[in-house]
Each structure stands twice: as structure tokens, then as C-alpha cells.
Design an enzyme around this catalytic site. Structure first.
Site: not given
Ligand code: GAR
Length: 206
Positions: A14-16, A91-93, A116
Site C-alpha cells: 500500500g505505499s502507493n 493484483m486482479r484483472l 505499473h
Molecule cells: C507497485 O510497484 C505497483 O506499481 C505494482 O505493485 C506495486 C504495489 O506496491 N503494480 C503492478 O505490478 C500492477 N501490475 P505498493 O503496494 O507498495 O503500492
């Protein structure tokens, strides 16, 4: 005009999501509102972090029946009149039906975005940073894109290169990606809040 309402979907750390929450809290409540954080994983750290930041969270766990899962998610989006979905490590489509239903509430506008960690179309899917690292690429990057039913295939909105120095380690390089992701995604959220990225507001269709 009411604030643009955003739902953030996240499956992991969840950092984003937290960067988006921080940005929303910095902006005016009259401009942007995080309706809720949704996760499909009960153990996802994002749920606890978001709660601690005072944001409403929902857990909608994976079900054998994808339609039933998506119906539950759609009913939350409907209840809160959500305008934008920000995928942040979800991580789901999303199915074509789901995307179409959401679009119908916004006069056909595409208001689902994803961040991404690669220069799409290179390295779609999971472990994109590690795969690029083991290929010894000199540079990769971050892509912000609209979401369709494919795997990281929607129209690209923004890309930024992340260079790799020769002595860089995977954790150090990963950190560089996260910094770029958080900046680009927060900037996009700000654009929505300030109307630089127009929003078609939720409107129920008969
Ligand atoms: C992030 O790097 C995001 O870009 C990636 O998962 C990570 C989640 O990090 N997403 C994908 O790969 C989507 N295909 P986070 O939980 O720290 O935000």
C-alpha cells in the site's frame, strides 16, 4: 460542484495507496475525496495503514465466482457514487463487464487508472522490476495508464524512465521506482482534484 470521489484498490503493502491518501489530505476536501480503500486480501498491510490514516476500508475477498465478487465491488462503487478508481498494486484483472458498467455511470468516460513499474508494453504482469533487473536492462520505468480488461494494456497516459546504475542493487532500484510511482500518481490525483484532468461525475443510468 461536489468533490471528485476516488476509490483506491490495493492488494498489498500500500505505499502507493498511502501516497495518494497523503496527497488527498493535503488538498482541499471540497475538491477530492477518498471514498474508500478496497482490498481483496485480508492480510494486506494497506488495510491497517489506511484505517490508521482515517480512511474507510473494505475487504472483498476473492470468490470462486468472479461475477459475484465484482457485483459486490460494484455495489460499493454505486453506494458511494465513485467517480474514479485508482488501482495501486491491485493484483486482479477487472472484467470487460465490470469496466463497461463503471463507464456507464460516467457517460462512457474512462475513469479507471493503474500505475505499473515498467515501460509498458515491456514487462506487464507481476515482478516487473525484478524481471527487468535480472535482464540487466540499463533502464526501465513507470507507466500510468487507463485500465481495460487486459493485463496492463490500457491507453498510456504518462511514462517516466528509471535508470539503473551499474552497482545498483534490486532493493535500491525498487526504491527508485516507488519514488517515481508515488510522485506521478499523486500528481495525477492532484490534476483530478484541480480539474486539469476532467471528471465526468457519477450519474445513475436507468
Ligand atoms: C507497485 O510497484 C505497483 O506499481 C505494482 O505493485 C506495486 C504495489 O506496491 N503494480 C503492478 O505490478 C500492477 N501490475 P505498493 O503496494 O507498495 O503500492
Amino acid at each position: 460542484m461536489r468533490p471528485a470521489r476516488v476509490a483506491i484498490f490495493a492488494s498489498g503493502t500500500g505505499s502507493n495507496a498511502m501516497a495518494l491518501i497523503a496527497k488527498a489530505q493535503e488538498l482541499s476536501k471540497e475538491k477530492i475525496e477518498i471514498a474508500f480503500i478496497l482490498s481483496d486480501k485480508p492480510a494486506a498491510p494497506v488495510l491497517e495503514k489506511a484505517k490508521n490514516a482515517g480512511v474507510r476500508t473494505y475487504l472483498v475477498e476473492k470468490k470462486a465466482d468472479r461475477k459475484a465478487h465484482e457485483a459486490e465491488v460494484l455495489s460499493l462503487l454505486h453506494e458511494y457514487h465513485v467517480d474514479w478508481i485508482f488501482l495501486a498494486g491491485y493484483m486482479r484483472l477487472l472484467s470487460a463487464d465490470f469496466i463497461q458498467r463503471f463507464r456507464q455511470w460516467h457517460e462512457g468516460a474512462e475513469q479507471i487508472v493503474n500505475i505499473h513499474p515498467s515501460l509498458l508494453p515491456a514487462y506487464p504482469g507481476v515482478d516487473s522490476i525484478a524481471r527487468a533487473f535480472s535482464d540487466s536492462v540499463k533502464e526501465s520505468g513507470v507507466t500510468l495508464h487507463l485500465v481495460d480488461e487486459g493485463m496492463d494494456t490500457g491507453r498510456i497516459l504518462v511514462q517516466e524512465i528509471v535508470c539503473r546504475s551499474q552497482d545498483s542493487t534490486l532493493p535500491a532500484w525498487t526504491q527508485q521506482f516507488h519514488e517515481v510511482e508515488h510522485r506521478l500518481y499523486s500528481q495525477f490525483l492532484e490534476n483530478v482534484a484541480l480539474g486539469r484532468q476532467p471528471t465526468v461525475y457519477f450519474k445513475e443510468t436507468p
